[in-house]
Design an enzyme around this catalytic site. Structure first.
Site, PDB file in Angstrom:
ATOM      1  N   SER A  24       8.024  -7.202  -2.401  1.00  0.00           N
ATOM      2  CA  SER A  24       8.479  -6.049  -1.606  1.00  0.00           C
ATOM      3  C   SER A  24       9.869  -5.592  -2.011  1.00  0.00           C
ATOM      4  CB  SER A  24       8.588  -6.415  -0.118  1.00  0.00           C
ATOM      5  OG  SER A  24       7.360  -6.725   0.405  1.00  0.00           O
ATOM      6  N   HIS A  55       4.825  -1.142  -1.906  1.00  0.00           N
ATOM      7  CA  HIS A  55       4.005  -1.987  -2.785  1.00  0.00           C
ATOM      8  C   HIS A  55       3.157  -1.172  -3.744  1.00  0.00           C
ATOM      9  CE1 HIS A  55       4.466  -6.075  -1.169  1.00  0.00           C
ATOM     10  NE2 HIS A  55       4.789  -5.456  -0.067  1.00  0.00           N
ATOM     11  N   HIS A  77      -2.187  -8.252  -0.254  1.00  0.00           N
ATOM     12  CA  HIS A  77      -1.951  -9.388   0.642  1.00  0.00           C
ATOM     13  C   HIS A  77      -3.202  -9.699   1.451  1.00  0.00           C
ATOM     14  CE1 HIS A  77       1.945  -7.484  -0.060  1.00  0.00           C
ATOM     15  NE2 HIS A  77       2.481  -8.676   0.093  1.00  0.00           N
ATOM     16  N   TYR A  79      -3.213 -10.288   4.536  1.00  0.00           N
ATOM     17  CA  TYR A  79      -3.151  -9.625   5.857  1.00  0.00           C
ATOM     18  C   TYR A  79      -3.656  -8.188   5.833  1.00  0.00           C
ATOM     19  CZ  TYR A  79       1.292  -7.612   4.196  1.00  0.00           C
ATOM     20  OH  TYR A  79       2.257  -6.961   3.473  1.00  0.00           O
ATOM     21  N   GLU A  80      -3.855  -7.641   4.635  1.00  0.00           N
ATOM     22  CA  GLU A  80      -4.401  -6.279   4.573  1.00  0.00           C
ATOM     23  C   GLU A  80      -5.907  -6.275   4.842  1.00  0.00           C
ATOM     24  OE1 GLU A  80      -2.532  -3.702   1.366  1.00  0.00           O
ATOM     25  OE2 GLU A  80      -1.863  -5.686   0.765  1.00  0.00           O
ATOM     26  N   ALA A 107       9.708 -11.088  -0.875  1.00  0.00           N
ATOM     27  CA  ALA A 107      10.718 -10.975   0.174  1.00  0.00           C
ATOM     28  C   ALA A 107      10.357 -12.017   1.219  1.00  0.00           C
ATOM     29  CB  ALA A 107      10.681  -9.585   0.774  1.00  0.00           C
ATOM     30  N   MET A 204       4.748 -13.928   3.467  1.00  0.00           N
ATOM     31  CA  MET A 204       3.327 -13.610   3.632  1.00  0.00           C
ATOM     32  C   MET A 204       2.600 -13.430   2.297  1.00  0.00           C
ATOM     33  SD  MET A 204       3.774 -10.731   6.599  1.00  0.00           S
ATOM     34  CE  MET A 204       5.044 -10.873   7.869  1.00  0.00           C
ATOM     35  N   SER A 205       3.040 -14.141   1.270  1.00  0.00           N
ATOM     36  CA  SER A 205       2.403 -13.940  -0.045  1.00  0.00           C
ATOM     37  C   SER A 205       2.587 -15.176  -0.919  1.00  0.00           C
ATOM     38  CB  SER A 205       3.012 -12.715  -0.738  1.00  0.00           C
ATOM     39  OG  SER A 205       4.353 -12.985  -1.099  1.00  0.00           O
ATOM     40  N   ASN A 228      16.071 -11.139   5.419  1.00  0.00           N
ATOM     41  CA  ASN A 228      16.475 -11.180   6.841  1.00  0.00           C
ATOM     42  C   ASN A 228      16.473 -12.637   7.273  1.00  0.00           C
ATOM     43  OD1 ASN A 228      13.393 -10.583   6.487  1.00  0.00           O
ATOM     44  ND2 ASN A 228      13.551 -11.707   8.409  1.00  0.00           N
ATOM     45  N   HIS A 240      10.389  -3.907   8.942  1.00  0.00           N
ATOM     46  CA  HIS A 240      10.053  -3.797   7.516  1.00  0.00           C
ATOM     47  C   HIS A 240      11.066  -2.931   6.759  1.00  0.00           C
ATOM     48  CE1 HIS A 240       7.524  -3.970   3.986  1.00  0.00           C
ATOM     49  NE2 HIS A 240       7.338  -2.667   3.975  1.00  0.00           N
TER      50      HIS A 240
END
Ligand code: HPA
Length: 265
Positions: A24, A55, A77, A79-80, A107, A204-205, A228, A240
């Site tokens: 990201s 992305h 990802h 989550y998509e 990220a 998340m990746s 963050n 985001h």
């Protein structure tokens, strides 16, 4: 898979030795690639296209510092809503193109309280908290049924990367990356749990891709851009936009480091 590999090889004569997956907000690095052949994911047989802002999906094959490289600008990802097999398909293609080293970037939220937004963390290990392993299923004879993950992030390369970072004056931390499915960010309780379990960052990746690369004997370097502090560490909500903003701010240091790595490994 062969169809995708043949398709990509029909577009370029460059045989990549290093693969790079850009996380990201880190896609900017792709602009530094020389003699680029750009292939939108949508053109490659079997590739799915990411739906996430920041992305945009493109495969870029070219050279940098005299090395042949292939970069994925954007990834898909879990989550998509994609199947885990769709998530790892591109990394299987990179391996099929003949890379022997993979630089995975992402990220991530900082769990380790000594980190600050903007920190670059060299990943030295991971925790797969998704529960899904992309090797579940009949064994793919390209690798072992039970691949060793003791050195998922290659130790010799990690030592080299640390030296490269020192030479370039790029500040870094090292740590453990914990993979959560997302797409909701973690709760403060989950972030405390992550810390107790030994994580320094959450994201998340990356982990499914690393498992596939290791199964194929490809050596891995992992870099997290801590965009963050993870939820609950600071008394402020996560969003985001902030993730994209901080990764853009770090992109100069990130490019410097990754270019140095490409040159030095
Ligand atoms: N959690 C999970 N993934 C992330 C985060 C986070 O705090 N920041 C960027 N990606």
């Amino acid at each position: 898979m062969n169809q995708a590999i043949n398709f990509i090889q029909s577009k370029t004569t460059i045989k990549p030795e290093i693969g790079i997956i850009l996380g990201s907000g880190l896609g900017d690095f792709a602009e530094t690639i020389e003699n680029p052949t750009r292939i939108p994911y949508g053109d490659i047989p079997g590739f799915k296209e990411s739906t996430v802002q920041g992305h945009s999906g493109e495969l870029i094959i070219g050279t940098l510092k005299g090395k042949n490289i292939v970069a994925m600008k954007g990834r898909i990802h879990f989550y998509e809503g994609f199947d885990i097999q769709d998530v790892v398909y591109p990394v299987k293609i990179l391996c099929g193109l003949g890379i022997d080293k993979l630089i995975v970037t992402n990220a991530a939220g900082g769990v380790n309280r000594s980190f600050k937004p903007g920190t670059l963390m060299l990943i030295n290990d991971h925790i797969n908290f998704n529960g899904k392993n992309p090797l579940i299923g009949p064994n793919d004879p390209v690798g072992d049924r039970f691949p060793d993950m003791s050195y998922a992030y290659d130790r010799t390369l990690l030592d080299k990367v640390k030296n490269i970072a020192k030479d370039l004056n790029v500040a870094y931390e090292t740590g453990v990356y914990m993979y959560m499915t997302g797409p909701s960010y973690e709760t403060p309780a989950e972030v405390r749990m992550a810390g107790i379990l030994g994580a320094d960052a959450v994201g998340m990746s990356t982990v499914p891709e690393v498992i596939i690369a290791r199964h194929r004997g490809v050596k891995v370097i992992g870099i997290s851009c801590i965009t963050n502090m993870a939820a609950g560490i600071l008394d402020q909500p996560l969003d985001h936009e902030e993730v994209i903003r901080i990764s853009a701010e770090v992109s100069g240091e990130f490019k410097k480091l990754v270019t140095g790595i490409v040159e030095g490994i």
